[in-house]
Scaffold this motif. Structure first.
Motif, short mmCIF file in Angstrom:
data_model
loop_
_atom_site.label_atom_id
_atom_site.label_comp_id
_atom_site.label_asym_id
_atom_site.label_seq_id
_atom_site.Cartn_x
_atom_site.Cartn_y
_atom_site.Cartn_z
N TRP A 65 -11.94 -66.13 -19.38
CA TRP A 65 -12.19 -66.59 -18.01
C TRP A 65 -11.26 -65.88 -17.04
O TRP A 65 -10.16 -65.44 -17.40
CB TRP A 65 -11.93 -68.09 -17.89
N PRO A 66 -11.66 -65.79 -15.76
CA PRO A 66 -10.70 -65.36 -14.73
C PRO A 66 -9.52 -66.33 -14.67
O PRO A 66 -9.69 -67.54 -14.87
CB PRO A 66 -11.53 -65.42 -13.44
N LYS A 68 -7.63 -67.56 -12.33
CA LYS A 68 -7.66 -68.63 -11.34
C LYS A 68 -8.56 -69.78 -11.80
O LYS A 68 -8.23 -70.96 -11.61
CB LYS A 68 -8.12 -68.09 -9.99
N ARG A 69 -9.69 -69.44 -12.40
CA ARG A 69 -10.61 -70.48 -12.87
C ARG A 69 -9.94 -71.32 -13.96
O ARG A 69 -10.12 -72.54 -14.02
CB ARG A 69 -11.89 -69.87 -13.42
N TRP A 175 -6.69 -73.42 -5.23
CA TRP A 175 -7.96 -72.89 -4.73
C TRP A 175 -7.76 -71.99 -3.51
O TRP A 175 -8.36 -70.92 -3.39
CB TRP A 175 -8.90 -74.04 -4.40
N PRO A 179 -4.89 -65.85 -5.28
CA PRO A 179 -6.01 -64.91 -5.15
C PRO A 179 -6.82 -64.82 -6.44
O PRO A 179 -6.32 -65.14 -7.52
CB PRO A 179 -5.30 -63.58 -4.85
N ARG A 180 -8.04 -64.43 -6.29
CA ARG A 180 -8.89 -64.25 -7.47
C ARG A 180 -8.34 -63.09 -8.29
O ARG A 180 -8.02 -62.03 -7.76
CB ARG A 180 -10.33 -63.97 -7.05
N MET A 181 -8.22 -63.29 -9.59
CA MET A 181 -7.72 -62.25 -10.48
C MET A 181 -8.70 -62.03 -11.61
O MET A 181 -9.31 -62.99 -12.11
CB MET A 181 -6.36 -62.65 -11.07
N ALA A 182 -8.82 -60.79 -12.01
CA ALA A 182 -9.73 -60.46 -13.11
C ALA A 182 -9.21 -61.08 -14.40
O ALA A 182 -8.01 -61.26 -14.57
CB ALA A 182 -9.83 -58.95 -13.26
#
Length: 388
Positions: A65-66, A68-69, A175, A179-182
């Motif tokens: 999973w990413p 952040k998720r 949230w 930041p969104r991370m791969a």
């Protein structure tokens, strides 16, 4: 401080209160559920068991999973577990809810350490992990005493209502601020454990467990040590807890800062030596308040100072299983806590005296020094051996 690190620290603050406030409200919980204080203590053990089970289990299910998720999912489980515990009216249900509350603990620290290190440059990675862990130390300094006051004057349920609300705030913070991370490179289940074929991770896990066992051999029985051996009054114990909480904050900060300056393996080794010296000093001179109080604080500072470098080292030496490696630190910490409390209690039960708990702790710490020496020598040999 980057906003993402602040959001991560919100989470460790909540985890710190959830884990440590229980020690101060056991009589209220025992009365509420109609069980003995010893049985109420199983609510602490249920959380620790949740940490040990949840860390590898959650990593296996979320490994691709990413990042952040993963953090958001962990906080949802945390909120659900604590809400269930807050509403529990049955002892068995409360045990189950405490177990669920502990499930995200280890995985949060492991995933959070990865995220924190990615938010900053390589040269500041350990300091970033230390800032994330600072939430745990602030919880010990402020949150736990405040929660204890609420639990002893109003109701323990108000503490966990606060914890649930804090979880919601943390969820929003993660949230909005992280930041969104791969995701990490995809691996199968076997790949998550492949790093355990090497000796370095096992040496780090062992050293982490031994250091914690050393400090908790003493710290689990610090109240009788200070009152019966040092001769200070019970009224001094809340002051000591504040001093210990402040020491944890200082230790966490400098453990990260010094590791970035002098390398994590070197700082971890010397911190373990500090733990040994502090515990031996307590065994030899616990009757002197000018020795016992500073040494209790020093051991607490060292315990939390070693956390950031160990967290980063295990991630570094678990290629392909970084999430599992980061989670292993929390498993080692909790196993060390349990071992320390168990072995530190033997001299108390046998009548030898509570000061011998510190001697047992010093033995654990000295073994940890040897293990870290072997780890440092092994990586030095690897660096000196030319690649083929």
């Amino acid at each position: 401080m980057k906003k993402g690190l602040f959001a991560l620290a919100l989470g460790t603050f909540g985890l710190g209160i959830t884990e440590y406030v229980m020690m101060s409200i056991l009589p209220e919980l025992a009365a509420q559920f109609g069980v003995s204080i010893a049985s109420a203590g199983h609510l602490i053990s249920a959380y620790a068991l949740g940490v040990c089970v949840g860390a590898p289990l959650i990593v296996l299910f979320t490994r691709n999973w990413p990042l952040k998720r993963i953090l958001l999912m962990l906080m949802v489980v945390y909120i659900a577990g604590n809400l269930g515990f807050t509403l529990s009216s049955d002892y068995t249900v409360a045990l189950v809810m405490r177990f669920i509350s502990g499930l995200p603990h280890g995985a949060y620290f492991g995933t959070g350490a990865l995220v924190a290190s990615r938010l900053v440059g390589v040269n500041r990675a350990t300091s970033a992990v230390a800032l994330m862990c600072m939430g745990m130390t602030v919880a010990n300094l402020l949150g736990v005493p405040f929660g204890s006051l609420i639990g002893n004057t109003l109701s323990w349920r108000y503490i966990f209502m606060f914890v649930v609300g804090w979880g919601v705030i943390t969820l929003l913070g993660l949230w909005l601020m992280v930041p969104r991370m791969a995701p990490l490179p995809p691996t199968n289940i076997k790949g998550q454990f492949r790093f355990l074929k090497k000796r370095e991770p096992w040496l780090l896990i062992a050293a982490t467990m031994l250091g914690n066992a050393g400090v908790f051999s003493m710290y689990s029985y610090v109240t009788p040590l200070i009152t019966d051996v040092t001769g200070l009054s019970m009224g001094f114990i809340p002051v000591l807890m504040l001093l210990v909480g402040a020491s944890m904050c200082i230790g966490t900060y400098y453990g990260g800062a010094l590791s970035d300056r002098f390398t994590p393996p070197r700082i971890s080794y010397y911190i373990e030596i500090v733990i040994f010296v502090a515990l031996m000093s307590l065994f030899l001179w616990a009757q002197c308040s000018w020795v016992s109080v500073p040494m209790v604080c020093l051991s607490a500072a060292a315990l939390f100072a070693v956390s950031p470098p160990m967290q980063l080292l295990l991630i570094k030496y678990s290629p392909g299983g970084e999430l599992m490696g980061g989670a292993m630190v929390q498993i080692a910490f909790n196993l060390g806590n349990a071992l320390g409390a168990l072995f530190g209690g033997f001299p108390v039960d046998s009548g030898a005296g509570v000061r011998y708990s510190s001697l047992i702790g010093a033995g654990f710490a000295l073994t940890g020094v040897v293990v870290l020496y072997l780890f440092r020598r092994r990586i030095a040999q690897r660096l000196a051996t030319p690649a083929r």
